[in-house]
Design an enzyme around this catalytic site. Sequence first.
Site, PDB file in Angstrom:
ATOM      1  N   LEU A   1     -18.145  66.232 -74.321  1.00  0.00           N
ATOM      2  CA  LEU A   1     -19.393  66.302 -73.550  1.00  0.00           C
ATOM      3  C   LEU A   1     -19.431  67.530 -72.643  1.00  0.00           C
ATOM      4  O   LEU A   1     -20.383  68.302 -72.653  1.00  0.00           O
ATOM      5  CB  LEU A   1     -19.548  65.038 -72.712  1.00  0.00           C
ATOM      6  CG  LEU A   1     -20.703  64.999 -71.705  1.00  0.00           C
ATOM      7  CD1 LEU A   1     -22.054  65.031 -72.425  1.00  0.00           C
ATOM      8  CD2 LEU A   1     -20.603  63.763 -70.809  1.00  0.00           C
TER       9      LEU A   1
ATOM     10  N   SER B   1      -9.726  66.776 -74.262  1.00  0.00           N
ATOM     11  CA  SER B   1      -8.422  66.200 -74.558  1.00  0.00           C
ATOM     12  C   SER B   1      -8.269  65.999 -76.057  1.00  0.00           C
ATOM     13  O   SER B   1      -9.162  65.469 -76.721  1.00  0.00           O
ATOM     14  CB  SER B   1      -8.274  64.850 -73.845  1.00  0.00           C
ATOM     15  OG  SER B   1      -8.209  65.019 -72.451  1.00  0.00           O
TER      16      SER B   1
ATOM     17  N   GLY C   1     -17.609  52.521 -69.182  1.00  0.00           N
ATOM     18  CA  GLY C   1     -16.328  51.950 -69.586  1.00  0.00           C
ATOM     19  C   GLY C   1     -15.180  52.920 -69.377  1.00  0.00           C
ATOM     20  O   GLY C   1     -14.079  52.519 -68.983  1.00  0.00           O
TER      21      GLY C   1
ATOM     22  N   ARG D   1     -14.845  55.060 -67.074  1.00  0.00           N
ATOM     23  CA  ARG D   1     -14.468  55.086 -65.659  1.00  0.00           C
ATOM     24  C   ARG D   1     -13.565  53.912 -65.306  1.00  0.00           C
ATOM     25  O   ARG D   1     -12.627  54.045 -64.508  1.00  0.00           O
ATOM     26  CB  ARG D   1     -15.735  55.107 -64.802  1.00  0.00           C
ATOM     27  CG  ARG D   1     -16.420  56.446 -64.851  1.00  0.00           C
ATOM     28  CD  ARG D   1     -17.861  56.446 -64.401  1.00  0.00           C
ATOM     29  NE  ARG D   1     -18.417  57.792 -64.609  1.00  0.00           N
ATOM     30  CZ  ARG D   1     -19.705  58.077 -64.706  1.00  0.00           C
ATOM     31  NH1 ARG D   1     -20.610  57.105 -64.623  1.00  0.00           N
ATOM     32  NH2 ARG D   1     -20.095  59.323 -64.896  1.00  0.00           N
TER      33      ARG D   1
ATOM     34  N   ARG E   1      18.318  53.281 -50.019  1.00  0.00           N
ATOM     35  CA  ARG E   1      18.625  54.481 -49.234  1.00  0.00           C
ATOM     36  C   ARG E   1      18.802  54.105 -47.764  1.00  0.00           C
ATOM     37  O   ARG E   1      18.009  53.345 -47.201  1.00  0.00           O
ATOM     38  CB  ARG E   1      17.480  55.474 -49.375  1.00  0.00           C
ATOM     39  CG  ARG E   1      17.563  56.700 -48.480  1.00  0.00           C
ATOM     40  CD  ARG E   1      18.497  57.737 -49.034  1.00  0.00           C
ATOM     41  NE  ARG E   1      18.315  59.025 -48.334  1.00  0.00           N
ATOM     42  CZ  ARG E   1      19.068  60.078 -48.527  1.00  0.00           C
ATOM     43  NH1 ARG E   1      20.061  60.020 -49.401  1.00  0.00           N
ATOM     44  NH2 ARG E   1      18.853  61.205 -47.875  1.00  0.00           N
TER      45      ARG E   1
ATOM     46  N   GLU F   1     -14.225  61.985 -66.077  1.00  0.00           N
ATOM     47  CA  GLU F   1     -15.147  60.856 -66.248  1.00  0.00           C
ATOM     48  C   GLU F   1     -16.205  60.853 -65.132  1.00  0.00           C
ATOM     49  O   GLU F   1     -16.714  59.796 -64.739  1.00  0.00           O
ATOM     50  CB  GLU F   1     -14.396  59.506 -66.261  1.00  0.00           C
ATOM     51  CG  GLU F   1     -13.253  59.421 -67.257  1.00  0.00           C
ATOM     52  CD  GLU F   1     -13.707  59.360 -68.700  1.00  0.00           C
ATOM     53  OE1 GLU F   1     -14.844  59.781 -68.989  1.00  0.00           O
ATOM     54  OE2 GLU F   1     -12.935  58.905 -69.543  1.00  0.00           O
TER      55      GLU F   1
END
Length: 378
Positions: free
Chosen positions: A124, A157, A239, A241, A266, A362
Amino acid sequence: MDFNLTEDQRAIEDAARAFALAELAPHSARWDEESYFPVDVMRKAAELGFAGLYVREDVGGSALSRLDAAIVFEQLSYGDVSTAAFMSIHNMASWMIDRFGSEDLRRRYLPRLTNMELIASYALTEPGSGSDAAAMKTTARKDGDAYVLNGGKAFISGAGSSDIYLVMARSGGPGAKGVSAFVVENGTPGLSFGAPERKMGWNSQPTAQVNFDDCRVPAANRIGEEGEGFKFAMAGLDGGRINIASCSLGGAGFALDTAKTYLETRSQFGQALKEFQGLQWRFADMATELDAARLMVRRAAHALDEKHPKATQYCAMAKRFATDAGFQVANQALQLHGGYGYLRDYPLERIVRDLRVHQILEGTNEIMRVITARELFR
């Protein structure tokens, strides 16, 4: 109002956590270091139904709810944020074909998407239109029984590695109503990819530009009717998001657990770190923020399942809150580790790097505020 998961949801959660711990977590650091895209491992996840979570069963999907999917992505990202996030994108693209595509498109692609024989990307965003997605310049000109695409997409991606690309392009006039959606196969003449982007995080998945130069796509590969693409894209993002917010929950949950172990083991000034009240309070705030974020995400997922009139608002609010909270929890976990948190020998710096982008993609968290305000002032 029942905040408990059902027995089936507990089983889904356990299966996803077990897969994350066995197949993702042991390799996460190496994948990040080597920028390795673990398609082989994602196909193992597909065998559990995680590649078609809310796709219908007749084409191999799991037909689960958005709430179920949120549970899965939270658990997968506990093992590796970047890989889980890519699987959420693959699921979103597959759902859009299932929900809005023709029966021919569904039958041609979804059986191979739900088993991840084919990998899907969502295209997009463009170099000149990020938050203003409707201002896209990529065009789709009708030519006989095909569309000819020209232009480019950014920050995609899976670019170059994925087998199909769900592409939004301008087939009509300006604005959202001139956008259509297409399935474009890798290897189509005129489709090419830019060099891999050098990123802060999300290194277990490739990111690059996707370019179209007289790329001819069959008209049968259009999703829905002309001019409906932007509407489909926005429906997918509700969806998406929830999914990316869930990935923030998982990564932050891992960071929280890692910090807890560190505080317990620790010692400084003669006592365990967990005995210092200042650190106790900080850790309590981290746990509280994470729990609040989880409740918001699951409410939004349930609203999406129920087609609640405020679902878009709830999704935007949950995405904003959970991705901000997730990053802050991970960053505080790093701080609690002191200098060790900054070293790559420890996982915290990777979690911080991977979660940072969730506040951008997103829809940026600034845009989430715009959406929320718009819904509130209706």
